[in-house]
Design an enzyme around this catalytic site. Structure first.
Site, PDB file in Angstrom:
ATOM      1  N   THR A  14      44.424  34.048  30.431  1.00 13.99           N
ATOM      2  CA  THR A  14      45.738  33.396  30.516  1.00 13.99           C
ATOM      3  C   THR A  14      45.964  32.486  29.315  1.00 13.99           C
ATOM      4  O   THR A  14      47.096  32.302  28.868  1.00 13.99           O
ATOM      5  CB  THR A  14      45.821  32.597  31.833  1.00 13.99           C
ATOM      6  OG1 THR A  14      45.819  33.529  32.909  1.00 13.99           O
ATOM      7  CG2 THR A  14      47.068  31.737  31.918  1.00 13.99           C
ATOM      8  N   SER A  60      40.610  38.623  32.277  1.00 10.05           N
ATOM      9  CA  SER A  60      39.191  38.562  32.653  1.00 10.05           C
ATOM     10  C   SER A  60      38.917  39.088  34.052  1.00 10.05           C
ATOM     11  O   SER A  60      37.767  39.308  34.412  1.00 10.05           O
ATOM     12  CB  SER A  60      38.627  37.145  32.483  1.00 10.05           C
ATOM     13  OG  SER A  60      38.884  36.344  33.603  1.00 10.05           O
ATOM     14  N   THR A  93      40.251  32.589  33.321  1.00 10.24           N
ATOM     15  CA  THR A  93      39.572  31.744  34.313  1.00 10.24           C
ATOM     16  C   THR A  93      38.936  32.561  35.445  1.00 10.24           C
ATOM     17  O   THR A  93      37.999  32.094  36.080  1.00 10.24           O
ATOM     18  CB  THR A  93      40.556  30.743  34.952  1.00 10.24           C
ATOM     19  OG1 THR A  93      41.618  31.468  35.580  1.00 10.24           O
ATOM     20  CG2 THR A  93      41.108  29.780  33.922  1.00 10.24           C
ATOM     21  N   ASP A  94      39.464  33.776  35.685  1.00  9.83           N
ATOM     22  CA  ASP A  94      39.043  34.509  36.891  1.00  9.83           C
ATOM     23  C   ASP A  94      37.547  34.806  36.946  1.00  9.83           C
ATOM     24  O   ASP A  94      36.927  34.680  38.001  1.00  9.83           O
ATOM     25  CB  ASP A  94      39.832  35.826  37.014  1.00  9.83           C
ATOM     26  CG  ASP A  94      41.275  35.580  37.424  1.00  9.83           C
ATOM     27  OD1 ASP A  94      41.586  34.452  37.877  1.00  9.83           O
ATOM     28  OD2 ASP A  94      42.095  36.506  37.295  1.00  9.83           O
TER      29      ASP A  94
HETATM   30  N1  ASP Z   1      43.794  36.716  35.212  1.00 14.99           N
HETATM   31  C1  ASP Z   1      43.585  35.700  34.202  1.00 14.99           C
HETATM   32  C2  ASP Z   1      42.234  35.945  33.560  1.00 14.99           C
HETATM   33  O1  ASP Z   1      41.247  35.636  34.176  1.00 14.99           O
HETATM   34  C3  ASP Z   1      43.638  34.377  34.826  1.00 14.99           C
HETATM   35  C4  ASP Z   1      43.371  33.213  33.921  1.00 14.99           C
HETATM   36  O2  ASP Z   1      42.943  33.312  32.802  1.00 14.99           O
HETATM   37  O3  ASP Z   1      43.614  32.089  34.405  1.00 14.99           O
HETATM   38  O4  ASP Z   1      42.174  36.462  32.473  1.00 14.99           O
END
Ligand code: ASP
Length: 321
Positions: A14, A60, A93-94
């Site tokens: 993200t 991610s 973050t995932d």
């Molecule tokens: N779906 C995103 C990822 O993990 C979520 C994020 O980065 O907050 O790449």
């Protein structure tokens, strides 16, 4: 040689997300903005020079062993360079906690390797990525900093303990009972715990890099109304894979069960897991509780992992390699 270089490796997430509408924090595509663009306008620690490299560009949630392997190799190559002070990795973050655990377990670096992320896309009018990235760079530049770290919303976590605990708040990470390593407030770092200890490279590093595929380990939970079916289906698939001599990566080799409470497992699932063990699958148990770690004891046939499920899965994969 003077350690005057910070390396920034982009992997997507993200923090590199793009939305059509700057107010949209949900309908965006992660992993679109190149890492050099993320760095434009971010405060760089004084006296240090920087280089950046796009290692991957992914959401991610779709993390896989190919990206992990490329990232591990890139980080290891950079931390070995005498002029490198530290490495920052921009990441979604995932699965950040999984990448953080892998980097920690495999590299145990003596230099800082800092994961930077964001909960809002780069195109947001209130993007949190630039501040998080600046904080990650500041931490990587701190004298004495070392080990795998994750920096988000002013908090510094160790790669071993960090977990994503919120799906949309900016303070999305937590280190459970261990607590954060410290905080960054107005650019000033306050230390609460010591940096992670440096160790030695994972002994089977060569296999990790060269293996066409990593061992397949699945993770499942125990819950009310649980049955033997899921494990039975996996065992049937494993038997078919064995029969046709399927390559590593296809055939199930390990199972992590996120048990209830202190790692307890529903009786029907437990029976199926014992059958899996008898068939040659390595079974570990941990807890689905967001805090605490399983205390060994009792008469369970399954060894305990003190790690949360996502990290225990990787630890078992490394053990099987
Ligand atoms: N779906 C995103 C990822 O993990 C979520 C994020 O980065 O907050 O790449």
């Amino acid at each position: 040689m003077k350690q005057d270089t910070l390396v920034v490796l982009g992997t997507g997430g993200t923090i590199a997300g793009r939305a059509a509408d700057p107010a949209d924090h949900i309908g965006y595509r992660a992993g679109e903005v190149p890492v050099h663009e993320l760095l434009a306008g971010v405060a760089w620690p004084p006296g240090l020079r920087g280089v950046c490299e796009q290692v991957a560009q992914t959401d991610s949630k779709d993390m896989d062993s190919a990206v992990w392997r490329t990232l591990l190799q890139a980080v290891q190559a950079h931390v070995q360079r005498p002029e490198v002070r530290g490495v920052v990795v921009t990441h979604g973050t995932d699965t950040l906690e999984e990448t953080a655990y892998l980097l920690y377990a495999v590299l145990q670096p003596a230099k800082p390797v800092v994961l930077a992320s964001a909960m809002r896309p780069a195109t947001s009018a209130q993007a949190d990525g630039p501040a998080n990235l600046a904080d990650a760079l500041a931490v990587a530049a701190l004298p004495g900093a070392r080990g795998v770290l994750a920096v988000c919303a002013g908090e510094v976590h160790s790669g071993l303990d960090v977990r994503k605990v919120h799906n949309h708040r900016l303070v999305a990470f937590d280190s459970g009972d261990a607590g954060a390593l410290g905080v960054l407030e107005e650019g000033r770092f306050t230390h609460w715990r010591d940096w992670p200890r440096a160790g030695t490279l994972w002994p089977r590093w060569e296999s990790l890099c060269a293996a066409p595929a990593w061992p397949r380990v699945e993770w499942l939970s125990s819950h009310g109304g649980q049955s033997a079916w899921l494990v039975q289906a996996l065992l049937e698939q494993r038997a078919r894979a064995l029969e046709r001599g399927a390559p590593r990566g296809e055939m199930l080799e390990g199972l992590v069960v996120a048990g209830t409470g202190n790692g307890t497992v529903h009786r029907d699932l437990s029976a199926a897991l014992e059958a899996a063990q008898a068939a040659g699958v390595v079974v570990w148990r941990t807890t689905r509780c967001p805090r605490g770690r399983v205390l060994a004891g009792g008469d369970s046939p399954f060894p305990v992992s003190e790690l949360p499920p996502a990290k225990a899965r990787l630890a078992l994969m490394l053990q099987l390699l």
